[in-house]
Design an enzyme around this catalytic site. Structure first.
Site, mmCIF file in Angstrom:
data_model
loop_
_atom_site.group_PDB
_atom_site.id
_atom_site.type_symbol
_atom_site.label_atom_id
_atom_site.label_comp_id
_atom_site.label_asym_id
_atom_site.label_seq_id
_atom_site.Cartn_x
_atom_site.Cartn_y
_atom_site.Cartn_z
ATOM 1 N N GLU A 146 12.943 15.711 48.390
ATOM 2 C CA GLU A 146 12.753 16.614 47.309
ATOM 3 C C GLU A 146 12.868 18.027 47.527
ATOM 4 O O GLU A 146 12.908 18.373 48.833
ATOM 5 C CB GLU A 146 11.289 16.296 46.668
ATOM 6 C CG GLU A 146 10.646 15.065 46.459
ATOM 7 C CD GLU A 146 9.144 14.935 46.045
ATOM 8 O OE1 GLU A 146 8.666 15.914 46.371
ATOM 9 O OE2 GLU A 146 8.782 14.299 45.382
ATOM 10 N N HIS A 192 -0.849 19.042 54.541
ATOM 11 C CA HIS A 192 -0.503 18.186 53.287
ATOM 12 C C HIS A 192 -1.822 17.326 52.848
ATOM 13 O O HIS A 192 -1.571 16.605 51.923
ATOM 14 C CB HIS A 192 0.748 17.344 53.484
ATOM 15 C CG HIS A 192 1.812 17.961 53.950
ATOM 16 N ND1 HIS A 192 2.405 19.047 53.120
ATOM 17 C CD2 HIS A 192 2.286 18.003 55.022
ATOM 18 C CE1 HIS A 192 3.597 19.344 53.756
ATOM 19 N NE2 HIS A 192 3.475 18.811 54.981
ATOM 20 N N ARG A 238 -6.227 4.856 41.433
ATOM 21 C CA ARG A 238 -7.711 4.893 41.603
ATOM 22 C C ARG A 238 -8.176 6.404 41.423
ATOM 23 O O ARG A 238 -7.479 7.272 41.143
ATOM 24 C CB ARG A 238 -8.339 4.572 43.028
ATOM 25 C CG ARG A 238 -7.713 3.242 43.498
ATOM 26 C CD ARG A 238 -8.245 2.014 42.943
ATOM 27 N NE ARG A 238 -9.615 1.849 42.356
ATOM 28 C CZ ARG A 238 -10.249 1.147 41.570
ATOM 29 N NH1 ARG A 238 -9.593 0.563 41.033
ATOM 30 N NH2 ARG A 238 -11.447 1.325 41.380
ATOM 31 N N LYS A 297 6.530 5.581 45.531
ATOM 32 C CA LYS A 297 6.722 6.807 45.068
ATOM 33 C C LYS A 297 7.940 7.097 44.421
ATOM 34 O O LYS A 297 8.317 7.366 43.259
ATOM 35 C CB LYS A 297 6.658 7.826 46.118
ATOM 36 C CG LYS A 297 5.101 8.099 46.558
ATOM 37 C CD LYS A 297 4.975 9.338 47.456
ATOM 38 C CE LYS A 297 3.657 9.549 48.045
ATOM 39 N NZ LYS A 297 3.242 8.381 48.950
#
Length: 294
Positions: free
Chosen positions: A200, A235, A293, A116
């Protein structure tokens, strides 16, 4: 042309691939662990091969066993489905080394999007909007603390590797930061073997919007519109709705275009999912990650 396809997966996704392959005139090879000897995908395939004990770590996750099975069954290609080895660059590389077609994106794209922090850095250079945050290599507690203060609370501590909400903590004040970092790091290390974290800005009520893209090996990238995945628990997505109802037309177009630009930036091929957070009040969007994917 693929004539014989090995499916390196089990369950529903394997069954769906077998149905599609049959409709296309492609023979299928199923692989199975000892626990799945009587599973539906084993019965549906043209042929099946045992690859190990019940534990996925000794069967479905062992690259050498999958390649060996493909060679033994004279398969032309391997479809990884989703989960298991589907987003492992090493698996795509092993298929290529064995002269097998990997039904999916290149190993380079998988590697670029699988981390990420690396993905965010790459997307930032490509002009794709990012959530304000920190995704640097310096992982010391002091640096993470300083960067969190710069971002401002509440802040989201997030594992750089993996997904599914693991290694993720919402921190509302500075007192809770270090315990959250320690816990997220432990969980990420246990789940993914990588304790690298990123930070973040936490958006309280964003819309989680995903765009499916489809790309060929000639640089052509198309989007297949967006879907809303905002209804979540821990989440994890619970309901997906397409199209994303209530998304302003301008923001909808921005999200679709950003997904296409991302695909071009990494020379993507095959199908993939690009995830964004959409701030409806500010009409802004932020890149989260890409799943290489479906």
């Amino acid at each position: 042309m693929i004539k014989r396809l090995l499916i390196a997966n089990r369950g529903e996704i394997a069954c769906r691939i077998i149905r599609t392959s049959r409709a296309m005139g492609i023979q299928t090879v199923a692989v199975y662990s000892e626990a799945d000897a009587n599973a539906m995908h084993v019965k549906m395939a043209d042929t099946a091969r045992l690859i190990g004990p019940a534990s996925a770590s000794q069967s479905y996750l062992v690259i050498e066993k999958i390649i060996e099975a493909a060679k033994a069954e004279q398969a032309d290609a391997i479809h990884p489905g989703y989960g298991f080895l589907s987003e492992r660059a090493a698996f795509a590389e092993a298929c290529a080394a064995a002269g097998l077609i990997f039904v999916g994106p290149s190993s380079e794209a998988i590697r670029a999007m699988g981390d990420k922090a690396r993905a965010k850095a790459l997307m930032g250079k490509a002009g794709v909007p990012l959530t304000p945050g920190y995704h640097g290599e310096d992982q010391t507690d002091k640096t993470l603390e300083i960067e969190a203060q710069k971002i401002g609370f509440p802040v989201l501590v997030k594992a750089s590797a993996g997904g599914g909400g693991r290694g993720m903590r919402i921190v509302k004040n500075s007192e809770d930061l270090m315990p959250a970092i320690d816990a997220a790091r432990r969980e990420a290390t246990a789940a993914f073997g990588d304790g690298t974290l990123l930070l973040e800005r936490y958006l309280g009520r964003p819309r989680h919007v995903e765009v499916q893209i489809m790309a060929d090996k000639h640089g052509n990238v198309l989007h297949m519109h967006e879907r809303d995945c905002s209804i979540q628990r821990r989440h994890q997505k619970v309901i997906e709705e397409a199209p994303s109802i209530g998304l302003p037309s301008g923001l909808q177009e921005q999200i679709q275009n950003a997904a296409v630009e991302l695909g071009k930036a990494v020379n993507y091929s095959s199908l993939g999912t690009v995830e964004f957070l959409a701030d409806l009040e500010q009409e802004k969007l932020y890149f989260i990650e890409m799943n290489t994917r479906l």
